[in-house]
Scaffold this active site. Structure first.
Site, PDB file in Angstrom:
ATOM      1  CG  ASN A  30      67.916  23.994   4.414  1.00 43.24           C
ATOM      2  OD1 ASN A  30      68.830  24.019   3.589  1.00 43.24           O
ATOM      3  ND2 ASN A  30      67.641  22.907   5.129  1.00 43.24           N
ATOM      4  CG  ASP A  67      61.337  21.829  15.751  1.00 43.70           C
ATOM      5  OD1 ASP A  67      61.925  21.281  16.691  1.00 43.70           O
ATOM      6  OD2 ASP A  67      60.344  22.566  15.893  1.00 43.70           O
ATOM      7  CG  LEU A  68      67.311  18.527  10.501  1.00 42.92           C
ATOM      8  CD1 LEU A  68      68.248  19.675  10.128  1.00 42.92           C
ATOM      9  CD2 LEU A  68      68.105  17.261  10.778  1.00 42.92           C
ATOM     10  CG  ASP A  69      65.676  19.162   6.884  1.00 43.68           C
ATOM     11  OD1 ASP A  69      66.189  20.240   6.553  1.00 43.68           O
ATOM     12  OD2 ASP A  69      66.281  18.075   6.841  1.00 43.68           O
ATOM     13  CD  GLU A  70      59.968  18.233  12.064  1.00 47.30           C
ATOM     14  OE1 GLU A  70      59.258  18.817  12.904  1.00 47.30           O
ATOM     15  OE2 GLU A  70      60.327  17.044  12.168  1.00 47.30           O
TER      16      GLU A  70
END
Length: 290
Positions: A196, A232-235
């Site tokens: 991403n 874990d969103l954007d992690e």
């Protein structure tokens, strides 16, 4: 002068394992036994985790030695040293499915780099929850799949994505500004093979219009982060980041333009390094052999 082997005779071995003496000797011994000649070798010893990482790009002079022979030959070494490993043909492009929504700068950049030979990828499909970039996909001769997403149809949309990943033998999924949150289950199924890209203002400027928020706060750096997708969103583990300096004279619109340039460059580098087997996941971090 010795002639270089045909590109089909070049291979990349990546490995990680608990650190112990004799590892490099075991790898080089395997290469000697299979007529291997090292072109590039990089290694990293993570003393904090007591884990060893290595990437070896090598060629094989014996035309009778196949990729399957090499994999079979390395298996006993891997078992003896508890090695997690991959061994692939260096000339085989990574089959990459690209996902996009309404911002096409990263998609356009990846397609251009692939066409000009700057990215070692093959793009069998583009998936989007909008139809905006169907003409761009057609201009490159790439099948475009419109998969709309609503809260009610999200499970079906993700099932369709996985169908395409399996049917097209996809190695890597790239979220090129795909503005939908993937479910935890889908993230787990794509673990280690989905990348991403997003701006580097997080967690300060969440939600809509982050560049406007950044302008209002007078930021001095604009950047982007490319990482592996996790629940874990954007992690997820970070592959690459970059920033450029800005000042008070920049408008919100110019920040958007500069930010998109950085996003495209950072994502392209992450995809390139992944496709060259230069990125290895190390817990929540990555080892990147540049």
């Amino acid at each position: 002068m010795a002639l270089r082997p045909h590109p089909d005779r070049e291979f990349v071995l990546t490995l990680s394992c608990p650190d112990r003496s004799g590892l490099v000797h075991a790898v080089t011994g395997f290469l000697v036994r299979h007529s291997g000649n090292i072109q590039e070798s990089q290694q990293f010893d993570d003393g904090l985790q007591d884990r060893f990482f290595m990437r070896v790009h090598f060629d094989v002079s014996d035309p009778a030695t196949s990729l399957e022979d090499l994999r079979s030959g390395f298996a006993p070494v891997a078992e003896a040293y508890r090695i997690s490993w991959q061994l692939n043909n260096a000339s085989t492009p990574t089959r990459t499915l690209i996902m996009v929504s309404k911002f096409g700068h990263c998609l356009n950049d990846l397609l251009f780099r692939q066409r000009t030979g700057a990215l070692p990828i093959e793009v069998p499909a583009i998936v989007s929850n909008h139809r905006d970039f169907a003409p761009l996909a057609e201009s490159y001769g790439i099948p475009f799949h419109h998969v709309p997403v609503t809260p009610e149809t999200k499970p079906e949309a993700e099932a369709r994505l996985l169908e395409l990943v399996d049917a097209l033998d996809v190695d890597l999924v790239v979220l090129a500004r795909y503005m939908q949150i993937l479910s935890n289950d889908l993230c787990k199924q794509l673990e280690g093979r989905a990348i991403n890209i997003h701006h580097s203002f997080l967690p300060s400027f969440k939600g809509a219009r982050p560049y406007v928020q950044a302008h209002e706060r007078g930021v001095k750096l604009v950047g982007a982060t490319a990482h592996y997708v996790t629940p874990d969103l954007d992690e997820g583990p970070i592959i690459e980041q970059d920033v450029i300096r800005v000042n008070h004279a920049q408008s919100p619109e110019s920040l958007v333009t500069l930010g998109r340039d950085v996003e495209a460059q950072v994502l392209a580098r992450a995809v390139e390094w992944h496709s060259q087997s230069r990125v290895m996941i190390n817990g929540r971090r990555t080892v990147v052999f540049r």
